[in-house]
Design a protein around this motif. Structure first.
Motif, PDB file in Angstrom:
ATOM      1  N   MET A 139       5.154 -32.288  -7.165  1.00 27.76           N
ATOM      2  CA  MET A 139       6.616 -32.465  -7.290  1.00 27.76           C
ATOM      3  C   MET A 139       6.934 -33.609  -8.260  1.00 27.76           C
ATOM      4  O   MET A 139       7.672 -33.435  -9.223  1.00 27.76           O
ATOM      5  N   VAL A 140       6.367 -34.786  -7.965  1.00 28.47           N
ATOM      6  CA  VAL A 140       6.675 -35.965  -8.778  1.00 28.47           C
ATOM      7  C   VAL A 140       6.222 -35.726 -10.220  1.00 28.47           C
ATOM      8  O   VAL A 140       6.925 -36.042 -11.175  1.00 28.47           O
ATOM      9  N   GLY A 141       5.036 -35.127 -10.347  1.00 24.91           N
ATOM     10  CA  GLY A 141       4.478 -34.880 -11.670  1.00 24.91           C
ATOM     11  C   GLY A 141       5.348 -33.950 -12.497  1.00 24.91           C
ATOM     12  O   GLY A 141       5.499 -34.138 -13.702  1.00 24.91           O
ATOM     13  N   LEU A 142       5.953 -32.948 -11.849  1.00 25.77           N
ATOM     14  CA  LEU A 142       6.819 -32.021 -12.579  1.00 25.77           C
ATOM     15  C   LEU A 142       7.954 -32.778 -13.247  1.00 25.77           C
ATOM     16  O   LEU A 142       8.237 -32.578 -14.431  1.00 25.77           O
ATOM     17  N   GLY A 143       8.585 -33.653 -12.495  1.00 21.51           N
ATOM     18  CA  GLY A 143       9.677 -34.453 -13.050  1.00 21.51           C
ATOM     19  C   GLY A 143       9.170 -35.343 -14.174  1.00 21.51           C
ATOM     20  O   GLY A 143       9.796 -35.460 -15.234  1.00 21.51           O
ATOM     21  N   PHE A 144       7.999 -35.930 -13.946  1.00 20.02           N
ATOM     22  CA  PHE A 144       7.445 -36.863 -14.909  1.00 20.02           C
ATOM     23  C   PHE A 144       7.125 -36.181 -16.238  1.00 20.02           C
ATOM     24  O   PHE A 144       7.505 -36.670 -17.303  1.00 20.02           O
ATOM     25  N   VAL A 145       6.455 -35.032 -16.173  1.00 21.52           N
ATOM     26  CA  VAL A 145       6.083 -34.385 -17.444  1.00 21.52           C
ATOM     27  C   VAL A 145       7.318 -33.824 -18.139  1.00 21.52           C
ATOM     28  O   VAL A 145       7.375 -33.746 -19.360  1.00 21.52           O
ATOM     29  N   TYR A 146       8.332 -33.454 -17.346  1.00 17.55           N
ATOM     30  CA  TYR A 146       9.566 -32.951 -17.948  1.00 17.55           C
ATOM     31  C   TYR A 146      10.172 -34.033 -18.836  1.00 17.55           C
ATOM     32  O   TYR A 146      10.539 -33.785 -19.984  1.00 17.55           O
ATOM     33  N   SER A 184       5.451 -45.517   8.613  1.00 17.09           N
ATOM     34  CA  SER A 184       5.155 -46.409   7.498  1.00 17.09           C
ATOM     35  C   SER A 184       3.980 -45.900   6.679  1.00 17.09           C
ATOM     36  O   SER A 184       3.795 -46.297   5.533  1.00 17.09           O
ATOM     37  N   ALA A 185       3.161 -45.028   7.266  1.00 19.27           N
ATOM     38  CA  ALA A 185       2.044 -44.480   6.499  1.00 19.27           C
ATOM     39  C   ALA A 185       2.548 -43.560   5.391  1.00 19.27           C
ATOM     40  O   ALA A 185       1.830 -43.296   4.443  1.00 19.27           O
ATOM     41  N   TRP A 186       3.786 -43.082   5.516  1.00 24.79           N
ATOM     42  CA  TRP A 186       4.278 -42.076   4.568  1.00 24.79           C
ATOM     43  C   TRP A 186       5.174 -42.628   3.479  1.00 24.79           C
ATOM     44  O   TRP A 186       5.234 -42.080   2.393  1.00 24.79           O
ATOM     45  N   ILE A 187       5.877 -43.739   3.771  1.00 25.39           N
ATOM     46  CA  ILE A 187       6.889 -44.156   2.793  1.00 25.39           C
ATOM     47  C   ILE A 187       6.280 -44.666   1.494  1.00 25.39           C
ATOM     48  O   ILE A 187       6.959 -44.725   0.490  1.00 25.39           O
ATOM     49  N   TYR A 188       5.006 -45.032   1.501  1.00 24.95           N
ATOM     50  CA  TYR A 188       4.413 -45.574   0.272  1.00 24.95           C
ATOM     51  C   TYR A 188       3.845 -44.498  -0.639  1.00 24.95           C
ATOM     52  O   TYR A 188       3.394 -44.791  -1.733  1.00 24.95           O
ATOM     53  N   LEU A 189       3.835 -43.255  -0.161  1.00 23.06           N
ATOM     54  CA  LEU A 189       3.214 -42.196  -0.955  1.00 23.06           C
ATOM     55  C   LEU A 189       3.885 -42.024  -2.310  1.00 23.06           C
ATOM     56  O   LEU A 189       3.226 -42.086  -3.350  1.00 23.06           O
ATOM     57  N   ILE A 190       5.206 -41.796  -2.287  1.00 29.42           N
ATOM     58  CA  ILE A 190       5.886 -41.478  -3.541  1.00 29.42           C
ATOM     59  C   ILE A 190       5.957 -42.688  -4.468  1.00 29.42           C
ATOM     60  O   ILE A 190       5.633 -42.559  -5.658  1.00 29.42           O
ATOM     61  N   PRO A 191       6.328 -43.885  -3.964  1.00 28.11           N
ATOM     62  CA  PRO A 191       6.276 -45.039  -4.878  1.00 28.11           C
ATOM     63  C   PRO A 191       4.893 -45.211  -5.499  1.00 28.11           C
ATOM     64  O   PRO A 191       4.780 -45.455  -6.706  1.00 28.11           O
ATOM     65  N   GLY A 192       3.850 -45.029  -4.698  1.00 31.11           N
ATOM     66  CA  GLY A 192       2.488 -45.171  -5.210  1.00 31.11           C
ATOM     67  C   GLY A 192       2.208 -44.185  -6.332  1.00 31.11           C
ATOM     68  O   GLY A 192       1.666 -44.548  -7.375  1.00 31.11           O
ATOM     69  N   LEU A 193       2.606 -42.940  -6.113  1.00 25.49           N
ATOM     70  CA  LEU A 193       2.361 -41.910  -7.132  1.00 25.49           C
ATOM     71  C   LEU A 193       3.102 -42.248  -8.422  1.00 25.49           C
ATOM     72  O   LEU A 193       2.549 -42.128  -9.517  1.00 25.49           O
ATOM     73  N   ILE A 194       4.372 -42.679  -8.283  1.00 26.59           N
ATOM     74  CA  ILE A 194       5.160 -42.969  -9.491  1.00 26.59           C
ATOM     75  C   ILE A 194       4.553 -44.154 -10.239  1.00 26.59           C
ATOM     76  O   ILE A 194       4.388 -44.103 -11.469  1.00 26.59           O
TER      77      ILE A 194
END
Lengths: 510, 333
Positions: free
Chosen positions: A374-381, A19-29
């Motif tokens: 990773m997430v940022g690459l998609g976002f700036v694209y 559970s410590a890991w699943i919030y990483l990507i939603p948080g970043l987005i």
């Protein structure tokens, strides 16, 4: 300095519980989106999601919130590059070179550079934090008003380089900004320049004023242009260009490192933070670069300097919060509130007894930095598509979004009114050849300068010998003087070299 | 098959919606009799992360449980709570907007120093559980170790110590009263003014100023970095090992209490919606006495003690009176 037992404990904390890991990507987005919305600050994004964390365990909650923090720290640079709107005050220096790059068709590259610098900045700040958390916490509280005054004065040196063609106009614009920055109730309780308007008691709302000065004034000037990037061939969205930007950022490790060190040191000082660190780093990089004259016209190094510093301020602010239990700014205040919601009180005793949790937070931030890439690459694209929107749609859209954003800051019309007044002011300044960026820098630094100068006077009772009791302040002053001297000497030498070349072959007049 | 929405169809839908809305209205009106039947807003006139914000957010779940409606926190920070207080009074007094604030010193300060358009009597406090007190402290490494040291040094030369303090604060009034009691001249004190409790405490703990006078509760996280010197109260608070003001300045020592924080409503609500007021006040009382709430808030160093409206309003009015007496101290330092 590093307690290896706790490091082991941190690993087992992080690996035992998915559970410590699943919030990483939603948080970043979440962070990226909110950070990229002009007017929505990092603090606000975190405050909105704070109640949700009540239902999580402590560690996942903190990891979720710090992911938003990390994401929003970069998110602010996207509108700064593409639209000249600093999403937060920490992305002001990003607009100086990022936006000119975008206008000349290098938007993909600029975003790539900003992303890589942010990622490396965050990563290095947490590495420094990992090693330096104890010594930093000892120094932070000892920062007195004289030290802070010198930091602010250092930031003001940026004015000289923002001046453009006329130094006099640049300084005038800067002084005007400083004066605007002192509007409101000062630290001794005197009210100046509010014209009886209670909304001005806390000073001019910085973010709407900045958006008005930088963005709206630019946009009004673009009215006869059809696209942000005039050259149609450059108006494409190229993943390769973004990646080449990433690579270019990595090829300037010295600039990133300088940005990270400035970011973490300035970020650690309560009440100063990332809105100052990006200016300092930009100014230092510009003065030390051989091609310093091209800064402000789309030099990638300017973007690297600004982004490395503003994202590494997160690590500095976290150091102060974890080690001392005091918030350096809004974002860490929210984190402390989250601590409190889980019945944990930050501060020296927390760090003493829960080193494993502290290290777990630091490690998860390493992971966040990597995932941000990773997430940022998609976002700036996706964000890059803005350059394909015809300006007759884009300009009104940006103005509307800015207006909403300025309203969202505190939910009163003081934001939109400030935005409107400063848009007109910014337009007039551009029209008559005054650099708006100098006014923005003055506005950001004015309050800090004034209150610390006043406090220095109060503490010392007006005795100049007080400076001798503050070795830290003298050290900052010495570094500043040495740095300026070195630049001046090397510039003079370069000029002498150019002159020698010029004698042999008359240089074409620029 | 193509199914376009024609203008006629659109009109039907719209009129249907209007009809439904009209039919729906009476039921909403009927339901209003049982207060509360919709979410309640809590106005916090400070930014997120401060004491009131934390108090509002921590207490909300327990109050929500009693009222049966969700509570939403609205932060309206700025200008020393002046903007938030003004905003709150502009909202209807129907009990759907309540206030969580540092009633003292901010309401009297707004009135005395900021030309606020309201008076203390426009507010009614249901309960002010948090009663902060001024703490005089010094950095842990300082050569000052007791209240007597400080007073002796100031008596010898009142400019010998730099004093971290917030302008226009109860702390400043307390400092001046302490000086008066010890024949220390107010003129020439080396006051170093800070914009908030946090910066004042940081400067004190870091030894940037020689001593600091600031709300004591906020010092708890920094307890290891300071030496507490004087607690401005008649009883020992938060386990500080410090002199009480009554030890230093005698049994009848004059001092003001610090921030009084908690829950308030429009004073006009008592006349216009007395039944709703009863429901709300009872809910705050029950939630304040809920053992789970006491436990949860205690862990976050937040107060839940129930003093009730009578005592809370009396104590606020008393503080406002003392501040009025010392109004000259509160305007610019």
């Amino acid at each position: 300095m590093i307690d290896f037992n706790s490091v082991g404990g941190a690993f087992s904390l992080l690996t035992s519980d998915w559970s410590a890991w699943i919030y990483l990507i939603p948080g970043l987005i979440i962070g990226l989106f909110f950070g990229a919305m002009p007017g929505i600050s990092i603090t606000m994004a975190m405050a909105i999601f704070l109640p949700m964390t009540l239902y999580m365990d402590f560690l996942p909650a903190i990891i979720f919130l710090t992911s938003i923090y990390t994401g929003a720290g970069f998110g602010g640079s996207v509108p700064a590059v593409l639209m000249n709107i600093p999403g937060t005050s920490s992305a002001v220096a990003t607009t100086f070179d990022g936006y000119p790059m975008a206008r000349s068709g290098q938007h993909n590259k600029a975003l790539g550079i900003a992303l890589a610098s942010s990622v490396i900045g965050t990563l290095s700040s947490y590495i420094l934090l990992f090693v330096l958390i104890a010594p930093i916490s000892r120094v932070v509280l000892k920062m007195g008003p004289l030290e802070l005054f010198f930091v602010a004065a250092w930031g003001l040196m940026l004015l000289g380089s923002l001046a453009g063609r006329s130094l006099a106009r640049g300084l005038l614009a800067g002084v005007f900004g400083v004066l605007l920055g002192t509007v409101g109730m000062n630290t001794a309780g005197f009210i100046r320049g509010t014209m009886g308007v209670p909304w001005l008691l806390d000073g001019i709302p910085t973010i709407p004023a900045m958006m008005g000065l930088l963005a709206a004034s630019q946009l009004l000037g673009l009215i006869n242009t059809t696209y942000l990037v005039e050259d149609e061939a450059s108006r494409k969205i190229s993943f390769r260009q973004i990646v080449s930007g990433l690579r270019q950022a990595i090829s300037y490790p010295a600039i990133i490192l300088r940005g990270a060190v400035i970011g973490i040191l300035v970020g650690a000082i309560p009440g100063v933070g990332s809105s100052i660190s990006n200016l300092l780093s930009y100014s230092e990089t510009k003065r030390n670069a051989p091609d310093g004259d091209t800064f402000g016209q789309g030099n990638p190094k300017g973007v690297i300097a600004a982004e490395a510093a503003n994202s590494s301020s997160e690590g500095g602010a976290m150091a102060t919060m974890l080690a001392l239990g005091i918030p350096g700014g809004g974002a860490t205040a929210i984190l402390l509130a989250a601590f409190a919601m889980h019945n944990i009180v930050g501060g020296p005793s927390f760090i003493g007894h829960n080193k494993d949790i502290v290290y777990a937070i630091i490690f998860s931030n390493f992971a966040q930095a990597v995932l941000l890439l990773m997430v940022g690459l998609g976002f700036v694209y996706i964000a890059g598509y803005v350059v394909r929107v015809p300006l007759r749609y884009l300009i009104p859209t940006i103005l509307v979004v800015s207006t909403f954003g300025s309203y969202a800051i505190d939910g009163t019309s003081s934001g939109p009114i400030t935005l409107f007044v400063f848009s007109l002011l910014g337009w007039a300044m551009v029209r008559y050849g005054y650099p708006v960026a100098a006014t923005v820098v003055g506005l950001l630094l004015g309050g800090l300068l004034e209150s610390n100068l006043l406090r220095t006077y109060q503490v010392s009772g007006g005795d100049p010998a007080y400076a001798l009791e503050r070795p830290g302040a003298l050290l900052i002053l010495a570094i500043m003087v040495v740095s300026v001297t070195i630049t001046a000497v090397s510039k003079a030498r370069r000029r002498a070299g150019d002159a020698a070349v010029g004698q042999q072959k008359p240089a074409p007049k620029a | 098959m193509k199914k376009a929405i024609t203008r006629r169809r659109m009109l039907q839908l719209t009129s249907g919606g209007v009809a439904a809305a009209t039919l729906g209205t009476p039921s909403i009106l009927r339901a209003q009799e049982s207060y509360p039947d919709r979410p309640i807003n809590i106005v916090v006139p400070f930014d997120t992360g401060g004491y009131n914000d934390r108090l509002a957010r921590a207490f909300a779940p327990f109050l929500q449980e009693k009222l049966g409606q969700p509570l939403t926190v609205i932060n309206r920070g700025g200008a020393g709570a002046m903007l938030g207080h003004t905003y709150f009074l502009q909202q209807p007094d129907d009990g759907y907007t309540i206030l969580c604030t540092s009633a003292a010193p901010y309401i009297p300060l707004n009135i005395l120093t900021q030309d606020a358009t309201f008076t203390v009597e426009d507010f009614h406090m249901i309960n002010l559980p948090s009663r902060d007190y001024t703490l005089m402290a010094t950095s842990a490494g300082s050569d000052l170790t007791s209240a007597d040291d400080v007073i002796a040094r100031l008596k010898e030369d009142n400019s010998s110590l730099s004093i971290g303090i917030q302008p226009a604060s109860a702390d400043l009034v307390n400092l001046m009263l302490l000086c008066d009691a010890n024949d220390i001249s107010r003129e020439g004190l080396r006051l170093v003014t800070y914009d908030g409790g946090g910066p004042t405490r940081n400067a004190t703990a870091g030894g940037v100023v020689d001593i600091g006078l600031v709300g004591g509760e906020g010092f708890l996280p920094l307890a290891e970095q300071i030496t507490p010197l004087i607690v401005f109260d008649t009883r020992q608070r938060d386990g500080w090992d410090a002199a009480l003001i009554t030890d230093v300045a005698g049994e009848d020592a004059e001092f003001v209490v610090g921030s009084q924080r908690g829950w308030g409503v429009h004073a006009s609500m008592l006349e216009n919606h007395p039944d709703r007021y009863e429901i709300l006040a009872a809910a705050v009382e029950e939630a304040s006495k809920n053992p789970a709430a006491i436990e949860a808030l205690k862990n976050q160093q937040l107060a839940t003690d129930w003093y009730g409206p009578e005592e809370s309003n009396k104590s606020l009015a008393a503080t406002a009176r003392v501040m009025q007496q010392h109004v000259d101290l509160l305007q610019g330092t």
